[in-house]
Scaffold this active site. Structure first.
Site, short mmCIF file in Angstrom:
data_model
loop_
_atom_site.label_atom_id
_atom_site.label_comp_id
_atom_site.label_asym_id
_atom_site.label_seq_id
_atom_site.Cartn_x
_atom_site.Cartn_y
_atom_site.Cartn_z
N ARG A 50 50.95 75.66 31.61
CA ARG A 50 51.15 74.26 31.23
C ARG A 50 51.81 74.17 29.85
NH1 ARG A 50 46.06 70.19 31.38
NH2 ARG A 50 45.52 71.31 29.46
N LYS A 149 51.91 67.80 27.21
CA LYS A 149 50.73 67.76 26.32
C LYS A 149 51.23 67.89 24.88
CE LYS A 149 45.97 69.41 26.14
NZ LYS A 149 45.33 68.09 26.06
N GLU A 182 43.69 57.47 33.46
CA GLU A 182 42.79 58.50 32.94
C GLU A 182 41.99 57.97 31.75
OE1 GLU A 182 44.97 61.97 31.58
OE2 GLU A 182 46.55 60.76 30.70
N1 PXG Z 1 43.89 63.79 30.05
C1 PXG Z 1 44.24 63.87 28.76
C2 PXG Z 1 45.09 62.81 28.18
C3 PXG Z 1 43.82 64.96 27.99
O1 PXG Z 1 44.20 65.05 26.72
C4 PXG Z 1 42.66 65.81 29.94
C5 PXG Z 1 43.12 64.72 30.64
C6 PXG Z 1 41.86 66.85 30.66
O2 PXG Z 1 42.64 68.01 30.88
P1 PXG Z 1 41.99 69.46 30.99
O3 PXG Z 1 43.16 70.38 31.21
O4 PXG Z 1 41.31 69.71 29.71
O5 PXG Z 1 41.06 69.42 32.14
C7 PXG Z 1 42.98 65.94 28.57
C8 PXG Z 1 42.40 67.07 27.78
C9 PXG Z 1 38.77 66.80 23.46
C10 PXG Z 1 40.22 66.80 23.74
O6 PXG Z 1 38.39 67.37 22.41
C11 PXG Z 1 40.75 66.96 25.02
C12 PXG Z 1 42.13 66.95 25.24
C13 PXG Z 1 42.92 66.73 24.15
C14 PXG Z 1 42.39 66.56 22.90
C15 PXG Z 1 41.05 66.61 22.67
O7 PXG Z 1 38.04 66.25 24.28
N2 PXG Z 1 42.80 67.15 26.44
#
Ligand code: PXG
Length: 288
Positions: A50, A149, A182
């Site tokens: 990713r 991301k 989301e």
């Molecule tokens: N949507 C968004 C917008 C995200 O930033 C997810 C979904 C979940 O993706 P994953 O690959 O983690 O299953 C994210 C995850 C935190 C944190 O500390 C999490 C994210 C970014 C910044 C902080 O909770 N990304």
């Protein structure tokens, strides 16, 4: 704590980037949030894939090969003596001039931080979350596609500020057409008549790695999984709802905008998937 920064391991005090770094000046860069469980880095291949896709999309040349990046992540966790960890991998555009042209930044900067994870309170998992929808709309696929991301997270921060002002730990975002997309850092699922439904990537979401894992685990249990558009109404009348993310894992949602979801307690499909995910995460991943 030892932090990987551009080929070296340095202390937190030494781990600094330039004020001319376009990651800071323009949010021009990308990142990953990854976890290690029980001496293994969870879905490291998927996270690195990713990351490299986000890089390609914004023509950001990562100065490390995929294999070198994998080693940098593993070595950072090892050097910090962690077997359970939260890992932040960041690639910035690097130092340039004050203009936004990325061609003025000769070399991207890479850093990796591995720290202990701060978990959400256990009672949120047992009782479930109460959430609200927010006024801030998620970035659209034709402006800043959430599939990248990127370091430009102000859209999510604005939604988090709304959450903080209302006193909610997490909120649900809609896209500009009003479809549910989301949370601020989590994907969303509903269960309706036994089918697990989550919004498709083209509606404007980050394609979460936890999301993909949950879809696989659900299919493995014989549950029908659909990627479908849905609205606030569908959320209000869902049998079950939960959020997924690297930090939160799987967390039940029991109330949305003052409406009880199902009977107001975490549902059976959610409970089964929470347990399946925990077990899977403990025994799968790249060994440290
Ligand atoms: N949507 C968004 C917008 C995200 O930033 C997810 C979904 C979940 O993706 P994953 O690959 O983690 O299953 C994210 C995850 C935190 C944190 O500390 C999490 C994210 C970014 C910044 C902080 O909770 N990304």
């Amino acid at each position: 704590m030892q932090i990987y920064l551009d080929g070296k391991f340095v202390s937190p005090e030494e781990a600094k980037v330039s004020v001319f770094d376009h990651g800071l000046l323009y949010g021009d860069g990308i990142f990953e949030g990854i976890r290690a469980y029980n001496g293994r880095v969870f879905k490291l291949t998927e996270h690195l894939d990713r990351l490299y896709e986000s890089a390609r999309s914004i023509i950001l040349e990562i100065p490390l090969s995929w294999k070198e990046m994998e080693e940098a992540v593993l070595e950072t966790v090892r050097r910090n003596g962690l077997s359970d960890a939260y890992i932040r991998l960041v690639v910035t555009r690097g130092a340039g001039d004050l203009g936004l042209d990325p061609r003025k930044c000769p070399r991207a900067s890479v850093f990796v931080i591995a720290d202990k994870i701060t978990l959400w309170p256990q009672e949120l998992y047992t009782r479930g979350l109460k959430v609200k929808t927010v006024a801030t709309r998620r970035n659209s696929v034709d402006t800043l596609n959430p599939r990248i991301k990127s370091l430009n997270y102000l859209n999510n921060v604005l939604a988090k500020i709304e959450a903080n002002l209302m006193g909610y730990p997490e909120v649900v975002m809609l896209n500009s057409q009003g479809f549910v997309v989301e949370g601020t850092g989590d994907n969303i699922f509903i269960v309706k008549r036994g089918t697990l439904i989550t919004p498709p990537p083209y509606v404007g979401i980050l394609e979460g790695i936890t999301r993909a894992t949950i879809m696989d685990l659900a299919r493995g249990m014989g549950t029908t999984v659909a990627e479908d558009l849905f609205t606030m109404h569908d959320l209000y009348v869902a049998d079950e709802c939960f959020l997924t993310g690297t930090a939160a894992e799987v967390i039940p949602v029991v109330e949305v905008d003052g409406r009880r979801v199902g009977n107001g307690t975490p549902g059976p499909v959610t409970a089964k998937l929470m347990a399946a995910f925990r077990e899977y995460a403990q025994s799968n991943g790249t060994l440290l």
